[in-house]
Design an enzyme around this catalytic site. Structure first.
Site, mmCIF file in Angstrom:
data_model
loop_
_atom_site.group_PDB
_atom_site.id
_atom_site.type_symbol
_atom_site.label_atom_id
_atom_site.label_comp_id
_atom_site.label_asym_id
_atom_site.label_seq_id
_atom_site.Cartn_x
_atom_site.Cartn_y
_atom_site.Cartn_z
ATOM 1 N N GLY A 1 3.664 -51.035 -39.026
ATOM 2 C CA GLY A 1 3.546 -52.455 -39.369
ATOM 3 C C GLY A 1 4.482 -52.806 -40.518
ATOM 4 O O GLY A 1 5.214 -53.805 -40.470
ATOM 5 N N HIS A 2 4.476 -51.972 -41.563
ATOM 6 C CA HIS A 2 5.394 -52.211 -42.685
ATOM 7 C C HIS A 2 6.841 -52.117 -42.210
ATOM 8 O O HIS A 2 7.698 -52.914 -42.601
ATOM 9 C CB HIS A 2 5.189 -51.154 -43.776
ATOM 10 C CG HIS A 2 3.839 -51.187 -44.428
ATOM 11 N ND1 HIS A 2 2.894 -50.213 -44.231
ATOM 12 C CD2 HIS A 2 3.271 -52.084 -45.266
ATOM 13 C CE1 HIS A 2 1.821 -50.494 -44.933
ATOM 14 N NE2 HIS A 2 2.003 -51.632 -45.564
ATOM 15 N N MET B 1 1.571 -52.632 -50.420
ATOM 16 C CA MET B 1 0.836 -51.722 -51.312
ATOM 17 C C MET B 1 1.119 -50.267 -50.907
ATOM 18 O O MET B 1 0.405 -49.354 -51.296
ATOM 19 C CB MET B 1 -0.654 -52.015 -51.269
ATOM 20 C CG MET B 1 -0.969 -53.437 -51.750
ATOM 21 S SD MET B 1 -2.585 -53.639 -52.495
ATOM 22 C CE MET B 1 -3.651 -53.109 -51.186
HETATM 23 O O1 PAF Z 1 -1.051 -57.235 -47.861
HETATM 24 C C1 PAF Z 1 -0.885 -56.495 -48.857
HETATM 25 O O2 PAF Z 1 -0.487 -55.324 -48.751
HETATM 26 C C2 PAF Z 1 -1.163 -57.038 -50.247
HETATM 27 O O3 PAF Z 1 -2.253 -57.903 -50.225
HETATM 28 C C3 PAF Z 1 0.059 -57.710 -50.889
HETATM 29 C C4 PAF Z 1 0.507 -58.931 -50.103
HETATM 30 C C5 PAF Z 1 1.214 -56.714 -50.977
HETATM 31 C C6 PAF Z 1 -0.280 -58.187 -52.300
HETATM 32 O O4 PAF Z 1 -0.641 -57.127 -53.115
#
Ligand code: PAF
Length: 285
Positions: free
Chosen positions: A36-37, A30
């Protein structure tokens, strides 16, 4: 890196990759990227032929009164990070490109969604499952990567993929933490300096349980008491939403730890709702 907004354009591109036998890794997000990403993107880049990062603040997983409008966003910064991390595609659809005005189909895993975060966010996981299923259908990835901070989400998505024969391997990667132990989260941006200073106590409390377990206390009531006593002193502004000991896969509550259990918690701290978890292993007798 291509930036694609149109789901049909993405699907056409991914179909070509699939037919060419390429291994596509999806990192669903999101946005408002943090380390983390980046760890997910790094792992995806290393393991796949193609890396797709999706960036979509999914309205369907926010309940009434939740922070959909306030959710932190910075598209240009996120795009620069995804490019730097080697993504082939950043998929960033508009909400109306993902959901028809009369959207009517939902995917749910009720047996795993009614507990932990689902207690206060009753429609959250059906929103997550539905959007992730849509991403899987559009992209047909061979692997999708998620952070273990959202342990319940990961357990639910694994179950969904298994039950619906989705040809994708759903993998979790370890929580990435700040130097003081706070689990990284886009929502940490909501914390005031005072709240930020005490936020690491969330994890410190869970670590108290691990220490006590190592000394022989296997009853989760005793472990919970130790965590709450710690939070009372070190996290005085925090309001516990839940503190639970569960089986790591079924999420069924555990009273006595024989082998392993997950301790998971959600605490409200000012405007932020923080979650964290820890996998506990009982010492071998
Ligand atoms: O973990 C997240 O950021 C959200 O729940 C996801 C998996 C991208 C779904 O919108």
């Amino acid at each position: 890196m291509q930036i694609i907004h149109d789901p049909n354009e993405l699907a056409a591109l991914c179909r070509g990759w699939r037919f060419s036998g390429l291994h596509t890794v999806l990192v669903p997000t999101m946005g408002y990227f943090h380390e983390g990403h980046k760890s997910l993107m790094r792992a995806g880049r290393e393991s796949g032929d193609r890396l797709i990062v999706s960036l979509f603040v999914n309205p369907a997983q926010f309940g009434p009164g939740e922070d959909l409008a306030a959710y932190p966003r910075d598209f240009d910064r996120d795009a620069a990070i995804a490019r730097e991390m080697g993504a082939d595609v950043l998929f960033a659809p508009a909400p109306d490109a993902m959901y028809l005005p009369d959207h009517a189909t939902w995917i749910e895993v009720p047996s795993l969604s009614g507990t932990l975060c689902g207690l206060t966010r009753p429609t959250h996981f059906r929103g997550v499952c539905t959007v992730v299923a849509k991403l899987f259908l559009l992209i047909m990835p061979t692997t999708a990567l998620f952070g273990e901070k959202d342990w319940q989400q990961l357990a639910i998505l694994r179950r969904m993929a298994l039950d619906l024969n989705m040809p994708v391997s759903v993998k979790g990667l370890p929580i990435v933490r700040e130097a003081d132990g706070l689990a990284m989260s886009s929502r940490n941006a909501y914390l005031t300096p005072e709240e930020r200073a005490m936020a690491p106590a969330l994890q410190q409390g869970l670590l108290q349980a691990a220490r006590l377990l190592a000394t022989g206390e296997r009853d989760t009531a005793g472990l919970a008491q130790a965590i709450r006593a710690y939070w009372e002193k070190q996290l005085p502004l925090g309001q516990e939403e839940y503190l639970s000991f569960v089986h790591p896969e079924t999420l069924v509550p555990v009273d006595h730890i024989e082998n392993t259990a997950l301790v998971a918690a959600a605490v409200r701290l000012g405007k932020a709702r923080l979650i964290d978890n820890l996998l506990l292993r009982a010492p071998v007798a």
